[in-house]
Design an enzyme around this catalytic site. Structure first.
Site, mmCIF file in Angstrom:
data_model
loop_
_atom_site.group_PDB
_atom_site.id
_atom_site.type_symbol
_atom_site.label_atom_id
_atom_site.label_comp_id
_atom_site.label_asym_id
_atom_site.label_seq_id
_atom_site.Cartn_x
_atom_site.Cartn_y
_atom_site.Cartn_z
ATOM 1 N N ARG A 35 0.896 -1.160 0.027
ATOM 2 C CA ARG A 35 -0.066 0.159 -0.160
ATOM 3 C C ARG A 35 0.680 1.238 0.068
ATOM 4 O O ARG A 35 0.687 2.270 -0.690
ATOM 5 C CB ARG A 35 -0.862 -0.062 1.223
ATOM 6 N N TYR A 75 -16.500 16.364 -16.770
ATOM 7 C CA TYR A 75 -16.908 14.949 -16.447
ATOM 8 C C TYR A 75 -18.141 14.855 -15.623
ATOM 9 O O TYR A 75 -18.037 15.201 -14.278
ATOM 10 C CB TYR A 75 -15.625 14.146 -16.141
ATOM 11 N N ASP A 134 -7.471 18.563 -15.496
ATOM 12 C CA ASP A 134 -7.639 17.348 -15.802
ATOM 13 C C ASP A 134 -7.300 17.220 -17.430
ATOM 14 O O ASP A 134 -7.988 17.686 -18.262
ATOM 15 C CB ASP A 134 -9.139 17.030 -15.589
ATOM 16 N N LYS A 146 -8.459 5.991 -19.639
ATOM 17 C CA LYS A 146 -8.592 6.324 -21.188
ATOM 18 C C LYS A 146 -7.465 6.400 -21.984
ATOM 19 O O LYS A 146 -6.866 5.229 -22.182
ATOM 20 C CB LYS A 146 -9.155 7.913 -21.143
HETATM 21 C C1 LIG Z 1 -13.348 8.978 -17.132
HETATM 22 C C2 LIG Z 1 -12.973 10.438 -16.631
HETATM 23 C C3 LIG Z 1 -12.879 10.555 -15.422
HETATM 24 C C4 LIG Z 1 -13.081 9.369 -14.516
HETATM 25 O O1 LIG Z 1 -11.954 8.539 -14.311
HETATM 26 P P1 LIG Z 1 -12.312 6.948 -13.962
HETATM 27 O O2 LIG Z 1 -11.027 6.305 -14.340
HETATM 28 O O3 LIG Z 1 -13.486 6.485 -14.854
HETATM 29 O O4 LIG Z 1 -12.609 7.113 -12.414
HETATM 30 C C5 LIG Z 1 -12.260 11.826 -15.003
HETATM 31 N N1 LIG Z 1 -12.043 12.919 -15.917
HETATM 32 C C6 LIG Z 1 -12.398 12.881 -17.265
HETATM 33 C C7 LIG Z 1 -12.280 13.782 -18.210
HETATM 34 C C8 LIG Z 1 -12.759 11.298 -17.508
HETATM 35 O O5 LIG Z 1 -12.986 11.102 -18.929
#
Ligand SMILES: *Cc1c(COP(=O)(O)O)cnc(C)c1O
Length: 368
Positions: free
Chosen positions: A49, A101, A171, A196
């Site tokens: 962890r 998001y 982000d 992604k």
């Molecule tokens: C999918 C996504 C998230 C969340 O991420 P997860 O891996 O699904 O928890 C946050 N920001 C954006 C722009 C996303 O496309």
């Protein structure tokens, strides 16, 4: 390592990390615990962890590709968001772009309802800059925004945020480090849903945070060790493997997306196309939204599914999927209307993608 260009950093993700055997590829260290050489001694690893060698190999590459001093990988993008925001003092005031998001918006709303943070939302860059005041502690943006694909000038937002004593969080999930490195532009923290583009194969759920702020990194490291939203060694390995082809995948997705956007712009079924010219994300508004169910049903190369950034092309209906948690009147107020479809363009042949869209949009009944 950081002096190399991004293609080299990516291709070399995790390699030559095992002095003992000379293994080229990063081993997957599944052991949760580590033997201490002697009383009072540690190999540097105690319990997984806290620290894991496979995860550490991944974090080195993640830091390097975002030109960051530090990176932390988490069990999901949302885990990264929650880990970061949980480190902020109660009562912090946050200015965020409205087009977000859906999951981030949902969590922000819950924090606000619980009296933990105050949020102000902005519908444009101009409006965002105007809302940043001396009371602002953090500014949060996605650029380009999701799903309306509006780009923010990170440098400008960072300058205004810093002038008011606020920190900027970006982000960077949509552009990935291939098209944008927010830290050198002035951002304080970069966040990724590594699920992604960074992973790229729709088989890993992961998140990442990158920063040059040592104190913040140490706080996040401490909090992550305390609360445990870490990435498993196996997933860390898969993510490293995916990273190796990020540049190639992005290049191909962009090429395909440019062609798909060109096709959509001249399609009689389409009202508007939202594409910045870079990356694989394209949104469209249709002239007749009642046709959305039949279009989704007729697509064969595109898969109707949420998520994005993988080698396979996906099509999403944000109103009922990714952004369903944003109340309809709020969504409509900033342009996320019910006629919008979001496409994540993969690495297939562009001709097949376009032919698929053509047959679905042009509703050639009987050809199914
Ligand atoms: C999918 C996504 C998230 C969340 O991420 P997860 O891996 O699904 O928890 C946050 N920001 C954006 C722009 C996303 O496309």
């Amino acid at each position: 390592m950081t002096d190399y260009k991004i293609d080299t950093l990516l291709a070399h993700a995790g390699i030559n990390s095992d002095d003992r055997t000379g293994a080229l590829v990063s081993p997957i260290h599944l052991s949760t615990t580590y033997q201490h050489p002697e009383f009072g001694q540690s190999t540097g690893f105690d319990y997984t962890r806290t620290k894991n060698p496979t995860r550490l190999n991944l974090e080195k590459t993640l830091a390097a590709i975002e030109k960051a001093d530090y990176a932390l990988v988490t069990s999901s993008g949302m885990a990264a968001l929650v880990l970061l925001f949980s480190s902020f003092p109660v009562g912090s005031q946050i200015v965020a772009a409205r087009d977000l998001y859906g999951g981030s918006f949902r969590w922000f709303n819950e924090q606000e309802a619980n009296g933990r943070f105050q949020f102000r939302y902005a519908h444009s860059e101009e409006n965002l800059l105007a809302q940043i005041t001396a009371a602002t502690d953090y500014v949060f943006i996605e650029t380009p925004t999701n799903p309306l694909m509006v780009e923010f000038d990170i440098e400008k937002v960072a300058t205004v945020a810093h002038a008011h004593g606020a920190k900027l969080i970006v982000d960077n999930t949509f552009y990935s480090p291939i098209y944008q490195n927010p830290l050198p532009l002035g951002a304080d923290v970069v966040l990724h849903s590594a699920t992604k583009y960074l992973s790229g194969h729709n088989d890993v759920l992961a998140g990442a945070l990158m920063t040059n702020d040592k104190d913040l990194y140490e706080k996040l490291f401490y909090d992550q060790n305390t609360t445990g939203p870490t990435l498993s060694p196996f997933d860390a390995y898969l993510l490293m493997r995916g990273l190796k082809t990020l540049a190639l995948r992005m290049e191909r997705s962009t090429k395909n997306a440019q062609q798909v956007a060109d096709f959509l712009r001249q399609s009689g079924a389409v009202r508007d196309v939202y594409y910045t010219g870079k990356g694989g994300m394209v949104s469209v508004k249709l002239l007749d939204e009642t046709r959305i169910p039949s279009i989704l049903n007729q697509l064969k190369v595109f898969t109707f599914a949420e998520s994005l950034g993988g080698v396979e092309s996906l099509i999403t209906y944000p109103a009922t999927q990714t952004h369903a948690d944003i109340p309809a009147e709020v969504r409509h107020s900033y342009g996320l209307t019910d006629d919008l479809l979001r496409l994540s363009i993969g690495i297939e042949d562009a001709d097949d993608l376009i032919a698929d869209l053509r047959q679905a949009l042009e509703e050639e009944h009987g050809k199914i």
